[in-house]
Design an enzyme around this catalytic site. Structure first.
Site, PDB file in Angstrom:
ATOM      1  N   GLY A 201      35.044  17.386  -3.854  1.00  0.00           N
ATOM      2  CA  GLY A 201      34.346  18.768  -4.476  1.00  0.00           C
ATOM      3  C   GLY A 201      34.954  19.017  -6.169  1.00  0.00           C
ATOM      4  N   GLY A 203      37.606  21.086  -8.585  1.00  0.00           N
ATOM      5  CA  GLY A 203      39.227  21.615  -8.050  1.00  0.00           C
ATOM      6  C   GLY A 203      39.352  23.183  -8.070  1.00  0.00           C
ATOM      7  N   PRO A 204      38.056  24.207  -8.559  1.00  0.00           N
ATOM      8  CG  PRO A 204      37.714  24.857 -10.662  1.00  0.00           C
ATOM      9  CD  PRO A 204      37.849  23.643 -10.028  1.00  0.00           C
ATOM     10  N   GLY A 207      38.926  22.789  -3.685  1.00  0.00           N
ATOM     11  CA  GLY A 207      39.900  22.343  -3.341  1.00  0.00           C
ATOM     12  C   GLY A 207      40.897  23.999  -3.532  1.00  0.00           C
ATOM     13  CD  GLU A 245      56.262  15.410  -5.213  1.00  0.00           C
ATOM     14  OE1 GLU A 245      56.598  14.652  -6.429  1.00  0.00           O
ATOM     15  OE2 GLU A 245      56.692  15.097  -3.937  1.00  0.00           O
ATOM     16  CB  CYS A 279      53.617  12.509 -11.969  1.00  0.00           C
ATOM     17  SG  CYS A 279      53.682  12.119 -11.681  1.00  0.00           S
TER      18      CYS A 279
HETATM   19  P1  NAP Z   1      45.041  19.059 -11.643  1.00  0.00           P
HETATM   20  O1  NAP Z   1      44.015  19.860 -12.624  1.00  0.00           O
HETATM   21  O2  NAP Z   1      46.380  19.833 -11.414  1.00  0.00           O
HETATM   22  O3  NAP Z   1      43.710  18.464 -10.230  1.00  0.00           O
HETATM   23  C1  NAP Z   1      45.094  17.893  -8.939  1.00  0.00           C
HETATM   24  C2  NAP Z   1      43.759  18.115  -7.992  1.00  0.00           C
HETATM   25  O4  NAP Z   1      43.666  19.820  -7.792  1.00  0.00           O
HETATM   26  C3  NAP Z   1      43.204  17.538  -7.993  1.00  0.00           C
HETATM   27  O5  NAP Z   1      41.951  16.937  -7.219  1.00  0.00           O
HETATM   28  C4  NAP Z   1      41.749  18.977  -8.867  1.00  0.00           C
HETATM   29  O6  NAP Z   1      40.740  19.004  -8.644  1.00  0.00           O
HETATM   30  C5  NAP Z   1      42.555  19.798  -7.860  1.00  0.00           C
HETATM   31  N1  NAP Z   1      42.320  21.421  -8.762  1.00  0.00           N
HETATM   32  C6  NAP Z   1      41.779  22.211  -9.732  1.00  0.00           C
HETATM   33  N2  NAP Z   1      41.835  23.306  -9.843  1.00  0.00           N
HETATM   34  C7  NAP Z   1      42.147  23.305  -8.369  1.00  0.00           C
HETATM   35  C8  NAP Z   1      42.529  24.826  -7.981  1.00  0.00           C
HETATM   36  N3  NAP Z   1      42.005  25.967  -8.673  1.00  0.00           N
HETATM   37  N4  NAP Z   1      42.428  25.097  -6.386  1.00  0.00           N
HETATM   38  C9  NAP Z   1      42.606  23.813  -6.011  1.00  0.00           C
HETATM   39  N5  NAP Z   1      42.610  22.898  -6.405  1.00  0.00           N
HETATM   40  C10 NAP Z   1      42.639  22.670  -7.845  1.00  0.00           C
HETATM   41  O7  NAP Z   1      45.635  17.913 -11.952  1.00  0.00           O
HETATM   42  P2  NAP Z   1      45.247  17.067 -12.726  1.00  0.00           P
HETATM   43  O8  NAP Z   1      45.125  17.265 -14.670  1.00  0.00           O
HETATM   44  O9  NAP Z   1      43.769  15.896 -12.538  1.00  0.00           O
HETATM   45  O10 NAP Z   1      46.310  15.333 -13.176  1.00  0.00           O
HETATM   46  C11 NAP Z   1      47.512  15.311 -13.514  1.00  0.00           C
HETATM   47  C12 NAP Z   1      49.072  16.211 -13.616  1.00  0.00           C
HETATM   48  O11 NAP Z   1      48.998  16.275 -12.134  1.00  0.00           O
HETATM   49  C13 NAP Z   1      49.798  16.279 -13.855  1.00  0.00           C
HETATM   50  O12 NAP Z   1      49.989  17.122 -14.976  1.00  0.00           O
HETATM   51  C14 NAP Z   1      50.748  15.420 -13.581  1.00  0.00           C
HETATM   52  O13 NAP Z   1      52.100  15.181 -14.461  1.00  0.00           O
HETATM   53  C15 NAP Z   1      50.086  15.469 -12.210  1.00  0.00           C
HETATM   54  N6  NAP Z   1      50.635  14.302 -10.949  1.00  0.00           N
HETATM   55  C16 NAP Z   1      51.849  14.753 -10.209  1.00  0.00           C
HETATM   56  C17 NAP Z   1      52.321  13.214 -10.335  1.00  0.00           C
HETATM   57  C18 NAP Z   1      53.494  13.926  -9.334  1.00  0.00           C
HETATM   58  O14 NAP Z   1      54.043  13.213  -8.207  1.00  0.00           O
HETATM   59  N7  NAP Z   1      54.567  14.539  -9.406  1.00  0.00           N
HETATM   60  C19 NAP Z   1      51.597  12.781  -9.697  1.00  0.00           C
HETATM   61  C20 NAP Z   1      50.499  12.655 -10.235  1.00  0.00           C
HETATM   62  C21 NAP Z   1      49.737  13.525 -11.031  1.00  0.00           C
HETATM   63  P3  NAP Z   1      39.460  18.721  -9.726  1.00  0.00           P
HETATM   64  O15 NAP Z   1      39.723  17.131  -9.744  1.00  0.00           O
HETATM   65  O16 NAP Z   1      38.643  18.669  -9.246  1.00  0.00           O
HETATM   66  O17 NAP Z   1      40.205  19.176 -10.994  1.00  0.00           O
END
Ligand code: NAP
Ligand code: MG
Length: 462
Positions: A201, A203-204, A207, A245, A279
């Site tokens: 599903g 994120g917003p 999630g 993370e 990341c």
């Molecule tokens: P993101 O938008 O934060 O998404 C990560 C996950 O959270 C996805 O499953 C997303 O669903 C979900 N999500 C989005 N909004 C949410 C909400 N309001 N409430 C709950 N869950 C929600 O990140 P991304 O753009 O997909 O991924 C890239 C980012 O992740 C980069 O900034 C990267 O640095 C970081 N990252 C960090 C690590 C680490 O280990 N530190 C590893 C990998 C990536 P959707 O897919 O539907 O948006």
């Protein structure tokens, strides 16, 4: 591509409560390859109930038996590695050899490490007149990103299962097919019904419902710092455990005594792998002023050689975002020496391997996470200057130090505000704790430190 049209809940594929779907797109050719259901609060609730119902029995299962299930899961991941690699390539866009070696290969190592840790970890210890038990935290809500779609899932789920927790996973909307394959693997491995559940599903919607659910004891999130902050706030308000993370802007510090050509070559490859969508990528290369021009030439050459071997970015939004950052770098006065903002192909979300010289520490491209194949070379005058630049962002996830000998590199690494540093090109270790200082996160994944995130302690006094 093969896709399930339901959620994996309580050991079976069940129809979603609603009718919304997510179209899965291949970023190399922009074609829709599958559809999966977009779950909502009702699906999340059903999954959390299943996980809660399964918790007492799984928490009471002997660690050796939990270890046996995780070892079986690793074996399924091995048996299905070609299918996994093809699926990751189709929905993420990574070149097939990279998917085989990294996206399919690393999860096998991590699952294997948790099979061993579950069997060997001291879940009970004597402290004076007390016995201290490490007990599972409970139901885990796991939310994962798309960039290492299977690795991020396995790093959470294998650790949680080893600890005796049960799990509801909400994977990234861009890579749900890999998550469905993982659910199949869990099923084949004989993990009892309800111990692992999958809700695909947005994120917003899904999630957020998972992060807010009362029946979740620990939210483990990997993704952007912006979403992580919200999840941390939600969890904090409910006094729930949380592991985050988040993003990074890691420094690759090349000290003057280092093998410059090797440090630059490995450094460029580190950023270009996975199209820069890592990341922990060393996106800032710090070079002493006396070697700067030579490093720039070497980096430009290394990026040019990379050329066509790079995959696309994951989606149109990331494509636009990364090209926007490259334009911003030019506008702020950095000098392009390889690549640039133009799309190198008509189809697919490709960006050329890009190298910027004359980047100063305060520029946007030196401060914000770009999440694309872009490396910035920054000049330093002396070691203190290098340290100030290395530590001068809100992030602290990873980094690298190169020097003539390890001791010199270690001395510098110990002064860096960051969670993981590779010394002179050190190799990946699936047992080494991974996670961030500062705004790169809270908590650690992998190895025994990762297992400990899913445990809480109880002490009995005698
Ligand atoms: P993101 O938008 O934060 O998404 C990560 C996950 O959270 C996805 O499953 C997303 O669903 C979900 N999500 C989005 N909004 C949410 C909400 N309001 N409430 C709950 N869950 C929600 O990140 P991304 O753009 O997909 O991924 C890239 C980012 O992740 C980069 O900034 C990267 O640095 C970081 N990252 C960090 C690590 C680490 O280990 N530190 C590893 C990998 C990536 P959707 O897919 O539907 O948006
Ligand atoms: Mg997102």
């Amino acid at each position: 591509m093969k896709a399930h049209d339901g959620m994996y809940i309580d050991g079976a594929w069940r129809p979603a409560a609603g009718r919304d779907t997510i179209a899965v797109v291949n970023p190399a050719d922009e074609q829709v390859i599958a559809e999966v259901p977009a779950g909502g609060a009702e699906d999340v609730d059903a999954a959390v109930r299943a996980a809660r119902a399964a918790l007492p029995a799984w928490a009471a299962t002997a660690p050796a038996e939990r270890a046996a299930r995780i070892a079986a899961l690793r074996d399924v991941l091995v048996a299905r590695k070609d299918e996994i690699a093809r699926t990751v390539t189709a929905e993420l866009g990574a070149p097939l050899p990279f998917s085989q070696a990294v996206h399919a290969g690393v999860p096998v190592l991590v699952a294997g490490s948790y099979a061993e840790l579950a069997a060997s970890y001291a879940f009970e210890e004597k402290v004076g007149n007390s016995t201290v038990y490490a007990e599972p935290v409970g139901v885990v809500g796991a939310i994962t990103p798309w960039n290492y779609p299977l690795h991020q899932i396995v790093a959470k789920v294998a650790a949680a299962l080893a600890a005796g927790c049960t799990v509801v996973l909400k994977p990234a909307e861009d890579t749900p097919l890999t998550a469905q394959l993982f659910a199949e693997a869990v099923h084949e491995a004989g993990v009892p019904a309800g111990v692992f559940n999958l809700v695909t599903g947005l994120g917003p919607v899904a999630g957020q419902a998972l992060a807010e659910h009362d029946g979740v004891d620990l939210v483990s999130f990997t993704g952007s710092t912006a979403v992580g902050k919200r999840i941390g706030a939600t969890a904090g308000a409910a006094v729930k455990r949380v592991a985050l993370e988040l993003g990074g802007k890691s420094a690759n510090v090349i000290l003057p005594s280092a093998d410059l050509a090797k440090a630059v070559g490995v450094g460029v490859a580190n950023v270009m792998g996975n199209s820069g969508q890592t990341c922990s990528a060393w996106t800032r290369m710090l070079v002493h002023t006396s070697q700067y021009d030579e490093a720039v030439a070497l980096a430009a050459e290394a990026a040019a050689k990379y050329g066509d071997r790079i995959g696309p970015l994951v989606n149109a939004k990331q494509h636009a975002r990364v090209r926007g950052y490259i334009e911003k770098g030019v506008a702020e006065g950095a000098r392009l020496v390889a690549g640039g903002p133009e799309a190198p192909r008509e189809q697919g979300y490709f960006v050329s391997p890009t190298v910027f010289a004359d980047v100063t520490p305060e520029m946007t491209i030196a401060q914000e996470e770009i999440f694309g194949p872009v490396v910035s070379l920054i000049r330093y005058e002396d070691e203190d200057d290098a340290l100030r630049i290395a530590n001068g962002t809100v992030y602290g996830l990873a980094g690298a130090v190169w020097a003539g000998d390890d001791a010199e590199a270690v001395a510098f690494a110990r002064r860096m505000d960051t969670g993981q540093v590779d010394i002179n090109g050190g190799r990946f270790n699936p047992l080494a704790p991974f996670g961030g200082y500062k705004q790169s996160g809270v908590g650690r994944e992998l190895g025994s430190h990762g297992l400990a995130e899913y445990l809480q302690t109880k002490s009995l006094q005698f």
